[in-house]
Design an enzyme around this catalytic site. Structure first.
Site, PDB file in Angstrom:
ATOM      1  CE  LYS A 115      42.316  36.597  44.956  1.00 21.93           C
ATOM      2  NZ  LYS A 115      41.992  36.405  43.773  1.00 21.93           N
ATOM      3  CE  LYS A 157      38.583  40.113  38.293  1.00 25.39           C
ATOM      4  NZ  LYS A 157      37.528  39.144  37.895  1.00 25.39           N
ATOM      5  CE  LYS A 189      35.339  38.259  45.865  1.00 32.06           C
ATOM      6  NZ  LYS A 189      35.054  37.736  44.683  1.00 32.06           N
TER       7      LYS A 189
HETATM    8  P1  ADP Z   1      39.542  38.280  41.474  1.00 33.23           P
HETATM    9  O1  ADP Z   1      40.187  38.080  42.993  1.00 33.23           O
HETATM   10  O2  ADP Z   1      40.576  39.340  40.914  1.00 33.23           O
HETATM   11  O3  ADP Z   1      38.186  38.925  41.608  1.00 33.23           O
HETATM   12  P2  ADP Z   1      38.214  36.238  40.406  1.00 33.23           P
HETATM   13  O4  ADP Z   1      37.934  35.693  41.622  1.00 33.23           O
HETATM   14  O5  ADP Z   1      37.543  36.701  39.280  1.00 33.23           O
HETATM   15  O6  ADP Z   1      39.632  37.101  40.760  1.00 33.23           O
HETATM   16  O7  ADP Z   1      39.290  34.974  39.820  1.00 33.23           O
HETATM   17  C1  ADP Z   1      39.195  34.553  38.440  1.00 33.23           C
HETATM   18  C2  ADP Z   1      40.249  33.209  38.478  1.00 33.23           C
HETATM   19  O8  ADP Z   1      41.523  33.865  38.667  1.00 33.23           O
HETATM   20  C3  ADP Z   1      40.042  32.487  39.390  1.00 33.23           C
HETATM   21  O9  ADP Z   1      40.667  30.976  38.959  1.00 33.23           O
HETATM   22  C4  ADP Z   1      41.167  32.580  40.577  1.00 33.23           C
HETATM   23  O10 ADP Z   1      41.372  31.452  41.208  1.00 33.23           O
HETATM   24  C5  ADP Z   1      42.188  33.322  39.681  1.00 33.23           C
HETATM   25  N1  ADP Z   1      43.156  34.114  40.373  1.00 33.23           N
HETATM   26  C6  ADP Z   1      42.497  35.441  40.690  1.00 33.23           C
HETATM   27  N2  ADP Z   1      43.574  36.199  41.418  1.00 33.23           N
HETATM   28  C7  ADP Z   1      44.505  35.285  41.227  1.00 33.23           C
HETATM   29  C8  ADP Z   1      46.138  35.447  41.692  1.00 33.23           C
HETATM   30  N3  ADP Z   1      46.382  36.555  42.404  1.00 33.23           N
HETATM   31  N4  ADP Z   1      47.002  34.536  41.406  1.00 33.23           N
HETATM   32  C9  ADP Z   1      46.434  33.342  40.565  1.00 33.23           C
HETATM   33  N5  ADP Z   1      45.286  33.066  40.414  1.00 33.23           N
HETATM   34  C10 ADP Z   1      44.327  34.078  40.604  1.00 33.23           C
END
Ligand code: ADP
Ligand code: TRP
Length: 329
Positions: free
Chosen positions: A196, A199, A115
């Protein structure tokens, strides 16, 4: 016997995608409904301050996560739903844990490196300290279980280390939390199976609020491979394996059964059906979300009630911590 405590949270930073839905939200609901845990789910608004931040949008984003929780099936009668910033004990405990956290542990965090991108202006203390706040969120409720996706495991490991350190130095106070993962611990991007779904890369996401037309378009244009038939091979065919995992998670069917059904058919048939499976699973969710969003007072009441319950527990724990630290009698 007292049930084991389970805690998790999601940041209000934008719309949730299918990775969040399958890796976190759906799991939250299943764990709540298992009846085995005392569940706490919160909106991690303080954590969201480490990302691009617009105060004018924040209330809407906080309410959006709360609505996602309710629409997915979290039930305030069965769990505590609350807002992180309404419970000052989280940040109070963070300070204490900061005094036990070596900089080196935080410098190793993949999320911090990703990040901040090692760009000097993005290397903020808040982003750096993010995992310590996360540890506080968990430890302040004596949580034994934390449902999260794969990307949060490193942070959870830090929380466990801090428990051991605190307990060794000040006496047994905290429980060591364990992660609880779903089958979909890492859903990959539709446009690039090596990254992965996140967002931060909207091009590869299907969002839970997307319309059927948008979902169809995104899934039909998902990357596949140069083979001809649907088949599962995680190493050799990661894009296809990802789509099959998505199909299986949304429909509840086993991957083998899905593969068998597409013998002799092309990718287009498979993708067309996958889009419909995703759409029908999300329709119910979207309908409920719309209904809950009409009742703003209900939403506010649920959060206020959850905040009150959480605050009481967290404050009590903080009193114990202060006694252990010799800060109070
Ligand atoms: P992002 O990476 O999209 O910003 P967050 O960090 O806000 O997502 O994650 C919110 C929740 O969703 C966490 O518990 C995270 O581990 C899960 N999560 C995020 N991306 C994935 C993914 N691609 N596959 C499975 N779980 C995910
Ligand atoms: N860091 C988590 C994420 O990005 C959100 C979060 C904050 C969390 N505090 C937590 C998750 C405590 C579980 C427990 O998804």
């Amino acid at each position: 016997m007292k049930k084991a405590v389970l805690v998790s949270g999601i940041q209000p930073t934008g719309n949730l995608h299918l990775g969040n839905y399958l890796g976190a939200l759906k799991n939250f609901v299943a764990l709540q409904n298992s009846g085995k845990y005392e569940c706490f789910f919160f909106v991690a608004d303080l954590h969201s301050m480490t990302e691009e931040y617009n105060p004018k949008e924040k209330q809407k984003q906080i309410m959006n996560v709360a609505l996602d929780y309710l629409a997915a099936g979290l039930d305030p009668k069965k769990c505590v739903i609350f807002q992180q910033s309404a419970i000052p004990a989280h940040t109070e405990l963070m300070w204490v844990l900061n005094t036990l956290t070596p900089m080196g542990e935080l410098e190793r965090m993949t999320q911090f490196k990703d990040k901040s991108g090692d760009i000097q202006e993005k290397r903020m203390v808040g982003l750096f300290d993010y995992p310590v706040l996360m540890a506080s969120d968990i430890l302040i409720y004596d949580a034994k279980f934390v449902p999260v996706g794969h990307d949060q495991l490193q942070h959870l490991e830090l929380a466990r280390t801090l428990v051991r350190k605190f307990n060794a130095k000040f006496g047994n106070t905290f429980a060591e939390p364990k992660p609880l993962m779903t089958n979909v611990e890492r859903l990959m991007s539709l446009d690039d199976p090596t990254k992965k779904m996140s967002k931060s890369r909207p091009a590869g996401c299907v969002f839970v609020d997307d319309s059927p037309e948008v979902i169809r378009k995104k899934i039909m244009s998902a990357v596949t491979d140069s083979e001809r038939e649907v088949g599962y091979d995680k190493e050799a065919r990661p894009a296809m394996a990802n789509l099959l995992m998505l199909y299986s998670a949304m429909s509840g069917e086993k991957i083998d059964m899905i593969v068998n059904r597409y013998i002799g058919k092309g990718y287009a048939d498979f993708k067309r059906d996958l889009a419909e499976v995703v759409i029908s699973s999300l329709t119910e969710f979207q309908k409920k979300k719309k209904e809950f969003s009409k009742n703003k007072t209900l939403l506010k009441t649920i959060l206020e009630k959850g905040n009150k319950t959480a605050r009481k527990i967290a404050e009590k724990k903080m009193e114990t911590v202060k006694r252990k630290l010799g800060l109070s009698k």
